[in-house]
Design an enzyme around this catalytic site. Structure first.
Site, PDB file in Angstrom:
ATOM      1  N   SER A 164       0.760  -1.187  -0.101  1.00 21.69           N
ATOM      2  CA  SER A 164       0.151   0.059  -0.204  1.00 21.69           C
ATOM      3  C   SER A 164       0.629   1.193  -0.135  1.00 21.69           C
ATOM      4  O   SER A 164       0.088   2.250   0.010  1.00 21.69           O
ATOM      5  CB  SER A 164      -1.030  -0.043   1.133  1.00 21.69           C
TER       6      SER A 164
ATOM      7  N   THR B  74      -1.434   2.975   3.107  1.00 19.79           N
ATOM      8  CA  THR B  74      -0.909   4.269   3.649  1.00 19.79           C
ATOM      9  C   THR B  74      -0.338   4.418   4.828  1.00 19.79           C
ATOM     10  O   THR B  74      -0.630   3.240   5.799  1.00 19.79           O
ATOM     11  CB  THR B  74      -2.017   5.447   3.662  1.00 19.79           C
TER      12      THR B  74
ATOM     13  N   THR C 217       1.688   6.931   0.363  1.00 16.06           N
ATOM     14  CA  THR C 217       0.843   5.838   0.041  1.00 16.06           C
ATOM     15  C   THR C 217       1.051   5.413  -1.461  1.00 16.06           C
ATOM     16  O   THR C 217       1.432   6.334  -2.332  1.00 16.06           O
ATOM     17  CB  THR C 217      -0.651   6.267   0.237  1.00 16.06           C
TER      18      THR C 217
ATOM     19  N   ARG D 155      -5.928   9.330 -10.733  1.00 13.62           N
ATOM     20  CA  ARG D 155      -6.453   9.512  -9.373  1.00 13.62           C
ATOM     21  C   ARG D 155      -5.713  10.073  -8.058  1.00 13.62           C
ATOM     22  O   ARG D 155      -4.779   9.332  -8.045  1.00 13.62           O
ATOM     23  CB  ARG D 155      -7.601   8.222  -8.811  1.00 13.62           C
TER      24      ARG D 155
ATOM     25  N   THR E  97      -5.803   7.837   7.197  1.00 13.64           N
ATOM     26  CA  THR E  97      -5.635   6.677   6.260  1.00 13.64           C
ATOM     27  C   THR E  97      -6.875   6.352   5.880  1.00 13.64           C
ATOM     28  O   THR E  97      -7.908   6.534   6.641  1.00 13.64           O
ATOM     29  CB  THR E  97      -4.699   5.554   6.672  1.00 13.64           C
ATOM     30  N   GLY E  98      -6.990   5.387   4.744  1.00 11.39           N
ATOM     31  CA  GLY E  98      -8.297   4.689   4.477  1.00 11.39           C
ATOM     32  C   GLY E  98      -8.984   5.594   3.114  1.00 11.39           C
ATOM     33  O   GLY E  98      -8.201   6.050   2.534  1.00 11.39           O
TER      34      GLY E  98
HETATM   35  N1  ASP Z   1      -5.909   7.192   1.954  1.00  9.59           N
HETATM   36  C1  ASP Z   1      -5.464   6.644   0.881  1.00  9.59           C
HETATM   37  C2  ASP Z   1      -5.967   7.227  -0.287  1.00  9.59           C
HETATM   38  O1  ASP Z   1      -7.450   7.296  -0.619  1.00  9.59           O
HETATM   39  C3  ASP Z   1      -5.688   5.135   0.719  1.00  9.59           C
HETATM   40  C4  ASP Z   1      -5.387   4.432   1.933  1.00  9.59           C
HETATM   41  O2  ASP Z   1      -5.243   4.945   2.948  1.00  9.59           O
HETATM   42  O3  ASP Z   1      -5.892   3.067   1.896  1.00  9.59           O
HETATM   43  O4  ASP Z   1      -5.321   7.403  -1.462  1.00  9.59           O
END
Ligand code: ASP
Length: 343
Positions: free
Chosen positions: A87, A201, A219, A229, A252-253
């Site tokens: 990730s 991330t 990330t 994106r 994160t997320g």
């Molecule tokens: N926050 C990150 C993103 O949307 C992805 C992640 O944390 O998994 O690019």
């Protein structure tokens, strides 16, 4: 404009001078509380396993150099360079065309300066490129081809970031995507069985013994995203924010939700208004739930640290990485996130 450039250069010089000072003084101070009584701390958005892998070398860097920006960069580089993490950085899962595109941001509290790169290809350590955007340009964000050319100009090597493991996971995703296209999974359907679109991330936040605040988010973004994106991670105020008077926060997320709530900025501003880092992280999660009218089928997580060295962590749902961690003179500690489930 010119005066902006001049003042920018001036503070770069001032920064360099203070770095020399900090390095000299730092060795003596790093492992102990400073005369100002601030306890240095480094925080990571991951728990026991990766937390230790990131924080112990970061702490070592801090102890050796007395430079907290170098320390958080060292910690973030560990994950970026490790092909086993899918990730972040090298080994990150690619976009829908099988190309790895990375996002990263960095902030420095004493100057409130920042730098970021988005959708950068072929460079293993995007947070170090973000640092150069901060320190060696008058810009704050470079994207795509421009970000890569800037990195190459600074001597970074262009490399293939797609590991075999990530290529196979991408192919699995692609072959199972639709029965209306011409891509088939293998006859036995026997792929690795790992989660299809995992998130990841990493945030690394540090406060030094002067109470100065630093942070990084890095990330490979959403797995199998549309090329180009950009998520929250390279967006100052979304995936990372800090204020030298208050503290730092990272997210994160699912980045889209963090962008539309200015998540990390919100956490820092709530700490400014008196919330603890824990309360502020919960508050930001609740804001995402509110914006989504209570319907949340994704995860977001916030981690934060204030100037007192208090750490907070909350996420929308259980699952994924459920802890954060931090390291101080007292050693390493993992902290469980509070789950703020949507009603
Ligand atoms: N926050 C990150 C993103 O949307 C992805 C992640 O944390 O998994 O690019």
């Amino acid at each position: 404009m010119k005066s902006k450039i001049i003042s920018r250069r001036t503070f770069v010089k001032t920064g360099a001078a203070s770095t020399v000072f900090t390095m000299a003084a730092g060795k003596a101070m790093a492992a102990a509380k400073s005369s100002k009584g601030k306890t240095p701390i480094i925080v990571c958005s991951r728990g026991e396993n990766w937390g230790r892998k990131v924080l112990e070398p970061a702490w070592q860097k801090w102890s050796d150099s007395g430079n907290m920006l170098d320390a958080v960069e060292r910690g973030a580089n560990i994950v970026e360079l490790d092909p086993t993490d899918s990730s972040v950085g090298y080994g990150g899962l690619p976009n829908e065309e099988g190309v790895v595109e990375l996002d990263a941001s960095i902030m420095s509290g004493p100057t409130q300066n920042c730098g970021s790169v988005a959708a950068i290809r072929g460079i293993k350590t995007p947070c170090s490129v973000a640092r150069l955007v901060m320190e060696r340009t008058d810009h704050m964000m470079l994207v795509g081809e421009g970000a890569k050319r800037f990195a190459l100009a600074h001597g970074f090597k262009e490399e293939n970031l797609l590991t075999e493991k990530s290529r196979i996971r991408w192919l699995e995703w692609k072959e199972n995507l639709s029965d209306k296209d011409d891509w088939f999974p293998p006859a036995d359907g026997d792929y690795s069985g790992e989660e299809h679109r995992p998130t990841g991330t990493i945030n690394v936040l540090g406060i030094d013994s002067n109470g100065d605040v630093f942070g990084i988010t890095t990330t490979s973004g959403l797995a199998f995203k549309i090329p180009g994106r950009v998520g929250d991670s390279p967006i100052i105020g979304a995936g990372l924010y800090l204020d030298n008077e208050v503290g730092a926060a990272g997210a994160t997320g699912r980045g889209e939700e963090v962008i539309r709530t200015c998540g990390s900025f919100l956490v820092v501003e709530m700490m400014r208004q008196g919330m603890s880092p824990q309360e502020a992280c919960v508050y930001a999660c609740k804001r995402i739930i509110q914006v989504n009218k209570g319907k949340v089928n994704f995860n977001d997580k916030f981690v934060a640290v204030n100037k007192k060295g208090q750490v907070g962590c909350a996420q929308l749902r259980s699952g994924g990485e459920t802890h954060c961690s931090y390291i101080t003179v007292d050693g390493f500690k993992a902290l469980k996130a509070e789950f703020v489930n949507a009603k």
